[in-house]
Design a protein around this motif. Structure first.
Motif, PDB file in Angstrom:
ATOM      1  N   ALA A  67      27.191  27.069  27.722  1.00 22.73           N
ATOM      2  CA  ALA A  67      28.181  28.157  28.929  1.00 22.73           C
ATOM      3  C   ALA A  67      29.113  28.435  28.128  1.00 22.73           C
ATOM      4  O   ALA A  67      29.946  28.062  27.471  1.00 22.73           O
ATOM      5  N   LYS A  68      29.356  29.826  28.164  1.00 28.23           N
ATOM      6  CA  LYS A  68      30.578  30.602  27.767  1.00 28.23           C
ATOM      7  C   LYS A  68      31.888  30.712  28.615  1.00 28.23           C
ATOM      8  O   LYS A  68      33.020  30.596  28.328  1.00 28.23           O
ATOM      9  N   ASN A  69      31.376  30.508  29.999  1.00 28.42           N
ATOM     10  CA  ASN A  69      32.504  30.795  30.839  1.00 28.42           C
ATOM     11  C   ASN A  69      32.176  29.985  32.114  1.00 28.42           C
ATOM     12  O   ASN A  69      30.989  29.297  32.549  1.00 28.42           O
ATOM     13  N   ILE A  70      33.118  29.901  33.256  1.00 31.75           N
ATOM     14  CA  ILE A  70      32.765  29.144  34.394  1.00 31.75           C
ATOM     15  C   ILE A  70      31.376  29.609  35.228  1.00 31.75           C
ATOM     16  O   ILE A  70      30.867  28.945  35.826  1.00 31.75           O
ATOM     17  N   LEU A  71      31.217  30.967  35.154  1.00 31.68           N
ATOM     18  CA  LEU A  71      30.141  31.509  35.752  1.00 31.68           C
ATOM     19  C   LEU A  71      28.823  31.080  35.197  1.00 31.68           C
ATOM     20  O   LEU A  71      27.806  31.049  35.891  1.00 31.68           O
ATOM     21  N   ASP A  72      28.799  30.748  34.125  1.00 32.97           N
ATOM     22  CA  ASP A  72      27.590  30.416  33.475  1.00 32.97           C
ATOM     23  C   ASP A  72      27.247  28.847  33.683  1.00 32.97           C
ATOM     24  O   ASP A  72      26.179  28.507  33.683  1.00 32.97           O
ATOM     25  N   ALA A  73      28.280  28.189  34.694  1.00 33.06           N
ATOM     26  CA  ALA A  73      28.166  26.880  34.866  1.00 33.06           C
ATOM     27  C   ALA A  73      27.811  26.575  36.361  1.00 33.06           C
ATOM     28  O   ALA A  73      28.090  25.760  36.936  1.00 33.06           O
ATOM     29  N   ARG A  74      27.673  27.671  36.961  1.00 34.26           N
ATOM     30  CA  ARG A  74      27.575  27.787  38.430  1.00 34.26           C
ATOM     31  C   ARG A  74      26.431  26.669  39.146  1.00 34.26           C
ATOM     32  O   ARG A  74      26.568  26.310  40.163  1.00 34.26           O
ATOM     33  N   ASP A  75      25.329  26.659  38.375  1.00 34.55           N
ATOM     34  CA  ASP A  75      24.356  25.702  38.729  1.00 34.55           C
ATOM     35  C   ASP A  75      24.490  24.343  38.190  1.00 34.55           C
ATOM     36  O   ASP A  75      23.572  23.417  38.379  1.00 34.55           O
ATOM     37  N   TYR A  76      25.704  23.892  37.521  1.00 35.80           N
ATOM     38  CA  TYR A  76      25.830  22.642  36.827  1.00 35.80           C
ATOM     39  C   TYR A  76      26.070  21.723  37.979  1.00 35.80           C
ATOM     40  O   TYR A  76      26.568  21.698  38.999  1.00 35.80           O
ATOM     41  N   ARG A  77      25.877  20.130  37.516  1.00 41.45           N
ATOM     42  CA  ARG A  77      26.363  19.183  38.306  1.00 41.45           C
ATOM     43  C   ARG A  77      27.656  18.894  37.731  1.00 41.45           C
ATOM     44  O   ARG A  77      27.625  18.564  36.859  1.00 41.45           O
ATOM     45  N   PHE A  78      28.546  19.115  38.822  1.00 38.94           N
ATOM     46  CA  PHE A  78      29.962  18.706  38.606  1.00 38.94           C
ATOM     47  C   PHE A  78      30.322  17.164  38.973  1.00 38.94           C
ATOM     48  O   PHE A  78      30.080  16.790  40.022  1.00 38.94           O
ATOM     49  N   GLY A  79      31.049  16.740  38.014  1.00 37.25           N
ATOM     50  CA  GLY A  79      31.709  15.453  38.591  1.00 37.25           C
ATOM     51  C   GLY A  79      33.167  15.416  38.853  1.00 37.25           C
ATOM     52  O   GLY A  79      33.862  16.382  38.111  1.00 37.25           O
ATOM     53  N   TYR A  80      33.845  14.495  39.598  1.00 35.30           N
ATOM     54  CA  TYR A  80      35.174  14.511  39.847  1.00 35.30           C
ATOM     55  C   TYR A  80      35.719  13.360  40.445  1.00 35.30           C
ATOM     56  O   TYR A  80      34.685  12.556  40.867  1.00 35.30           O
ATOM     57  N   GLN A  81      36.624  12.763  39.976  1.00 36.12           N
ATOM     58  CA  GLN A  81      37.189  11.234  40.394  1.00 36.12           C
ATOM     59  C   GLN A  81      37.814  11.314  41.811  1.00 36.12           C
ATOM     60  O   GLN A  81      38.258  12.283  42.342  1.00 36.12           O
TER      61      GLN A  81
END
Length: 481
Positions: A124-138
């Motif tokens: 990924a080069k920018n946040i739009l490239d990561a739109r389908d990613y699994r995001f972790g948060y605390q």
């Protein structure tokens, strides 16, 4: 006859130019006096004589233009031009000093730099490239900032995020490196805690996206003509000075301007204490209070010593180098001979430049008492800075110093309050008495609120020492009120 008339016309024109230059001199003089008066930095007892002196100079340079001698008139014009240029430089000096104090002071907000981190080799080069990613948060802390960040990322990517919850930022970081999530969302202020738990973490990830969240701080009215406390926080951040970060240096400066007394109190970064409004009854390291904002660090120290802290000043390690170099170096007293950062320090007085002062202040491995001696050395550097900064000789380079530190120092003291304090010092330039003290304690390994169940090195406060320091603070604060 015609030649004489022409000569008379030239003389009249020259006198007129001379008078106009003298009037310009008066205008610059007036502007400078008004600027000095409005700055609030200079006492009235200095402004009045200066104003009278400038008026006399105007009277002289304007008056000589009525003298018929050609040479006298020319000399008057030259003198008037020189005076005008000097006054213009002085006017520019005060304008810059006033602006620099405005840039440094009046900070009424803190910044949380929320980030999306991915593995260093992620495509990924920018946040739009990561739109389908699994995001972790605390989920256990910093919940409000995390929620705002989740909303922002969802809005930017234009879709609902695939979210996986983690108890702590360290667990989230491990999941990122293990591949259980594709991206991690957290407050960059937690980076230090993550690196304590995950070795070489920062070298294995990169920041894909960041979002700054500003929060306004409460401001109390304080009279700098009476005793007050200043919290000096030393942080290590590469971004804006307002960004929340762990505070590795925690010094309280108790100031009594009436008795010219200053008490510097160092509290170890690993002091194991509750964080008011954050951890409840659970304890955490004092340094972790800075993650939640300078106001939380202040509240924690207020709770430890039972005092009210009116002001704060935040500096990063780059600031120290800049400040010391702007002062032309400082003379620091060392209790020991030791080597650090490629420099050698001798027992007794050492003249240090900025880089040397930083190495002196950061070293702890050379001492048996470790962090306790480092705290004393930090106080020694601060004492040397204060002594140099409060000397009358420093006024000649005050503008340069203010301009140098405006980007790397932040304080909630307003420009008006700083000006009033400078005014007081000029009115009574008597030397200050500066003493130092340091809180101590006993080392242990305990879980901390901000890092979950992981055992970290902490220091249990020596309550007897804390009580003695608190009483000394209140004694200085209460003298000659």
């Amino acid at each position: 006859m015609e030649q004489k008339k022409h000569h008379h016309h030239k003389e009249k024109k020259r006198h007129m130019i001379g008078k106009l230059i003298a009037v310009f001199q008066l205008a610059v003089s007036t502007a400078l006096i008004v600027m000095i008066w409005n700055s609030g930095m200079v006492p009235l007892k200095f402004i009045l004589p200066l104003g009278i002196f400038m008026l006399i100079l105007f009277g002289i340079t304007f008056g000589v233009q009525f003298i018929q001698k050609k040479l006298t008139g020319i000399i008057g014009v030259v003198i008037s031009l020189i005076i005008s240029m000097v006054l213009a430089v002085g006017l520019l000096y005060f304008m810059k000093a006033d602006q620099a104090m405005e840039d440094v002071g009046g900070a009424v907000y803190k910044t949380d730099n929320m980030i999306v981190a991915v593995k260093k080799d992620d495509a990924a080069k920018n946040i739009l490239d990561a739109r389908d990613y699994r995001f972790g948060y605390q989920t256990s802390m910093d919940q409000e900032n995390n929620q705002l960040m989740l909303e922002d990322v969802a809005a930017v990517t234009g879709r609902e995020l695939k979210l996986i919850e983690f108890e702590t930022a360290a667990e989230e970081a491990e999941a990122l490196l293990d591949g259980r999530i594709d991206a991690a969302i957290y407050n960059e202020a937690f980076m230090g805690i993550i690196e304590d738990a995950v070795e070489n973490y920062s070298e294995q990830v990169r920041i894909l996206y960041q979002y700054g969240i500003e929060t306004e701080l409460e401001q109390e009215e304080t009279n700098v003509e009476e005793a007050f406390h200043v919290y000096i926080s030393g942080i290590d951040v590469a971004g804006p000075i307002s960004t929340n970060s762990r505070s590795d240096v925690n010094i309280i400066m108790t100031v009594n301007p009436n008795t010219k007394q200053i008490l510097l109190t160092t509290t170890p970064r690993d002091y194991y204490v509750p964080l008011p409004g954050i951890s409840g009854e659970a304890r955490d390291k004092l340094t972790h209070a800075g993650i939640y904002g300078v106001d939380v660090s202040m509240a924690t120290l207020e709770s430890i010593y039972d005092i009210d802290i009116s002001y704060y000043a935040r500096v990063n390690f780059t600031s120290l180098i800049t400040i010391v170099d702007a002062l032309g170096g400082v003379d620091v007293n060392s209790e020991y001979d030791f080597d650090a950062g490629g420099y050698s320090f001798v027992q007794g007085e050492n003249h240090l430049d900025g880089a040397q002062a930083l190495a002196f202040a950061r070293e702890r491995h050379s001492f048996e008492s470790g962090d306790n001696q480092r705290g004393k050395n930090q106080e020694a550097v601060l004492t040397a800075i204060l002594q140099k900064a409060m000397s009358p000789a420093i006024l000649t380079s005050a503008n340069q110093i203010l301009a140098s530190v405006s980007d790397c120092v932040q304080t909630n003291m307003t420009q008006e309050e700083m000006a009033k304090f400078i005014n007081m010092q000029l009115s009574d330039p008597a030397s200050w008495s500066i003493e130092s003290t340091a809180a101590t304690g006993s080392g242990d390994n305990q879980p901390c609120f901000s890092s979950g169940s992981q055992l970290l090195y902490v220091m249990w406060p020596d309550e007897a020492i804390v009580g003695d320091i608190s009483r000394r603070m209140k004694q200085i604060e209460g003298e000659n009120k």
